[in-house]
Design an enzyme around this catalytic site. Structure first.
Site, PDB file in Angstrom:
ATOM      1  N   LYS A 290       1.159  78.841 100.369  1.00  0.00           N
ATOM      2  CA  LYS A 290       0.585  79.715  99.303  1.00  0.00           C
ATOM      3  C   LYS A 290       1.924  79.584  97.966  1.00  0.00           C
ATOM      4  O   LYS A 290       2.765  79.968  98.225  1.00  0.00           O
ATOM      5  CB  LYS A 290       0.297  81.104  99.439  1.00  0.00           C
ATOM      6  CG  LYS A 290      -0.080  81.955  98.231  1.00  0.00           C
ATOM      7  CD  LYS A 290      -0.570  83.293  98.741  1.00  0.00           C
ATOM      8  CE  LYS A 290       0.804  84.215  98.676  1.00  0.00           C
ATOM      9  NZ  LYS A 290       1.056  84.500  97.398  1.00  0.00           N
TER      10      LYS A 290
ATOM     11  N   ASP B 205      -2.612  81.156  94.536  1.00  0.00           N
ATOM     12  CA  ASP B 205      -2.792  82.648  94.394  1.00  0.00           C
ATOM     13  C   ASP B 205      -2.975  83.189  93.265  1.00  0.00           C
ATOM     14  O   ASP B 205      -2.381  83.709  92.605  1.00  0.00           O
ATOM     15  CB  ASP B 205      -1.595  83.346  95.314  1.00  0.00           C
ATOM     16  CG  ASP B 205      -1.791  84.710  95.483  1.00  0.00           C
ATOM     17  OD1 ASP B 205      -2.758  85.458  95.277  1.00  0.00           O
ATOM     18  OD2 ASP B 205      -0.733  85.369  95.997  1.00  0.00           O
TER      19      ASP B 205
ATOM     20  N   LYS C  47      -5.585  84.813  91.753  1.00  0.00           N
ATOM     21  CA  LYS C  47      -6.060  86.156  91.694  1.00  0.00           C
ATOM     22  C   LYS C  47      -7.051  86.061  90.476  1.00  0.00           C
ATOM     23  O   LYS C  47      -6.778  86.956  89.522  1.00  0.00           O
ATOM     24  CB  LYS C  47      -5.101  87.382  91.673  1.00  0.00           C
ATOM     25  CG  LYS C  47      -4.311  87.476  92.859  1.00  0.00           C
ATOM     26  CD  LYS C  47      -3.499  88.539  92.800  1.00  0.00           C
ATOM     27  CE  LYS C  47      -2.634  88.819  94.318  1.00  0.00           C
ATOM     28  NZ  LYS C  47      -1.665  87.816  94.586  1.00  0.00           N
TER      29      LYS C  47
ATOM     30  N   ASP D 212     -11.894  87.389  86.289  1.00  0.00           N
ATOM     31  CA  ASP D 212     -12.703  87.618  85.033  1.00  0.00           C
ATOM     32  C   ASP D 212     -14.153  87.280  85.213  1.00  0.00           C
ATOM     33  O   ASP D 212     -14.632  86.907  86.366  1.00  0.00           O
ATOM     34  CB  ASP D 212     -12.084  86.438  84.084  1.00  0.00           C
ATOM     35  CG  ASP D 212     -12.311  87.199  82.408  1.00  0.00           C
ATOM     36  OD1 ASP D 212     -12.957  87.763  82.164  1.00  0.00           O
ATOM     37  OD2 ASP D 212     -11.322  87.091  81.798  1.00  0.00           O
TER      38      ASP D 212
ATOM     39  N   GLY E 246       6.439  85.867 102.642  1.00  0.00           N
ATOM     40  CA  GLY E 246       7.280  85.155 101.693  1.00  0.00           C
ATOM     41  C   GLY E 246       8.785  85.453 101.633  1.00  0.00           C
ATOM     42  O   GLY E 246       9.504  84.686 102.331  1.00  0.00           O
TER      43      GLY E 246
HETATM   44  O1  6AU Z   1       6.347  88.597 101.445  1.00  0.00           O
HETATM   45  P1  6AU Z   1       6.423  88.898 100.099  1.00  0.00           P
HETATM   46  O2  6AU Z   1       6.666  90.315  99.631  1.00  0.00           O
HETATM   47  O3  6AU Z   1       7.956  88.019  99.532  1.00  0.00           O
HETATM   48  O4  6AU Z   1       5.406  88.195  99.215  1.00  0.00           O
HETATM   49  C1  6AU Z   1       3.963  88.465  99.296  1.00  0.00           C
HETATM   50  C2  6AU Z   1       2.990  87.478  98.761  1.00  0.00           C
HETATM   51  C3  6AU Z   1       3.315  87.305  97.176  1.00  0.00           C
HETATM   52  C4  6AU Z   1       2.310  88.294  96.648  1.00  0.00           C
HETATM   53  O5  6AU Z   1       1.735  87.791  95.358  1.00  0.00           O
HETATM   54  C5  6AU Z   1       0.939  88.208  97.626  1.00  0.00           C
HETATM   55  O6  6AU Z   1       1.946  87.749  99.021  1.00  0.00           O
HETATM   56  N1  6AU Z   1       0.312  89.294  97.658  1.00  0.00           N
HETATM   57  C6  6AU Z   1      -1.202  89.370  97.621  1.00  0.00           C
HETATM   58  C7  6AU Z   1      -1.949  88.073  98.043  1.00  0.00           C
HETATM   59  C8  6AU Z   1      -1.586  86.851  98.792  1.00  0.00           C
HETATM   60  O7  6AU Z   1      -2.964  88.166  97.192  1.00  0.00           O
HETATM   61  C9  6AU Z   1      -1.949  90.544  98.113  1.00  0.00           C
HETATM   62  C10 6AU Z   1      -1.410  91.588  98.386  1.00  0.00           C
HETATM   63  O8  6AU Z   1      -1.939  92.637  98.398  1.00  0.00           O
HETATM   64  N2  6AU Z   1       0.092  91.806  98.461  1.00  0.00           N
HETATM   65  C11 6AU Z   1       0.917  90.598  98.031  1.00  0.00           C
HETATM   66  O9  6AU Z   1       2.069  90.652  98.378  1.00  0.00           O
HETATM   67  O10 6AU Z   1       3.048  86.183  96.524  1.00  0.00           O
END
Ligand code: 6AU
Length: 263
Positions: free
Chosen positions: A61, A92, A94, A97, A233
């Site tokens: 992603k 990703d 998101k 609109d 991530g």
């Molecule tokens: O494991 P992290 O916290 O370093 O990263 C989490 C990743 C980031 C966020 O933009 C994404 O997941 N994310 C999303 C997504 C995938 O849509 C939704 C959400 O509720 N929380 C979230 O962290 O790239």
């Protein structure tokens, strides 16, 4: 509407595989339910990283709008690596609109997302028109495309913590189930296995960050949050040995997935 399919060659015969089925096949074949969230600002670094962890992940992603060196040439390189190592590419984005605008955002501008991303993330806040717009745009291209609807978020105080909203998202997924292959979620939303539940907010050593992110372990994500796919991530990116850590999350994640989902 036509099912999104991928044409692959097996013993000189071309076979079309719907993207949902392809995802499930990748997971089983690679024994991986790990999606690496490569939240880095340099695409060259992502390309190198994707070669390092390519065999451990079922999906990569990215956030293309944080890249300082984005080019269509480089993204094509990443796409080639994703085919070689057999993982899907998720932008990703998101989207959030009206149908007409997301159609333009998906196909035009600097990123031309539809040309390279197998999957994109979508908020359903504007209503089902957003999915209609994206699905229409995806039909302009001769490759399978799909999306994940953001049903629930991992961040503290998320306004998606509302049963009626989540119900609406699930209804939308059912209505457009050719193009919608799953959810970004924090709980199991449907009883069928048709929709893949992808769960971010996964970390073995931290419970959160300073900006509202909330973490659970891989096992909790699958057992308590209903995840099929773990989106990981910083747990991997900030580790000393990214390849070794990715392998750990792959192994722990898939073992818990097999035990809990009894696949
Ligand atoms: O494991 P992290 O916290 O370093 O990263 C989490 C990743 C980031 C966020 O933009 C994404 O997941 N994310 C999303 C997504 C995938 O849509 C939704 C959400 O509720 N929380 C979230 O962290 O790239």
């Amino acid at each position: 509407t036509q099912l999104p399919t991928l044409n692959i060659e097996i013993e000189n015969k071309t076979i079309s595989i719907p993207i949902r089925q392809r995802f499930q096949t990748i997971m089983k074949e690679k024994r991986s339910n790990l999606c690496l969230s490569a939240d880095l600002t340099n695409l060259d670094e992502i390309i190198e990283l994707s070669k390092l962890v390519g065999s451990n992940i079922c999906m990569l992603k990215i956030h293309s709008d944080i890249l300082t060196d984005f080019s269509l040439d480089k993204i094509q390189q990443l796409k080639d690596i994703s085919r070689k190592f057999n993982f899907l590419l998720l932008e990703d984005r998101k989207f959030a609109d009206i149908g007409n605008t997301v159609k333009l955002q998906y196909t035009k501008g600097l990123f031309r997302i539809v040309e390279w991303a197998d999957l994109v993330t979508v908020h359903v806040l504007p209503g089902e028109c957003i999915v209609q717009g994206l699905e229409q745009a995806a039909q302009s291209i001769n490759e399978p495309r799909g999306c994940l609807l953001i049903a629930q978020m991992s961040s503290k105080g998320a306004f998606t913590d509302n049963d009626d909203y989540v119900k609406g998202v699930v209804e939308c997924a059912k209505k457009y189930s050719d193009f919608v292959i799953g959810f970004i979620s924090q709980s199991r939303l449907t009883t069928t296995d048709k929709f893949l539940h992808c769960t971010p907010g996964v970390h073995l050593n931290n419970t959160g960050d300073q900006l509202g992110q909330q973490y659970v372990t891989p096992r909790q994500a699958i057992d308590e949050r209903g995840a099929d796919i773990l989106i990981v991530g910083r747990a991997i990116l900030d580790s000393i040995n990214r390849a070794k850590t990715a392998e750990e999350y792959q192994q722990q994640g898939y073992q818990a997935y097999e035990e809990i989902r009894k696949i």
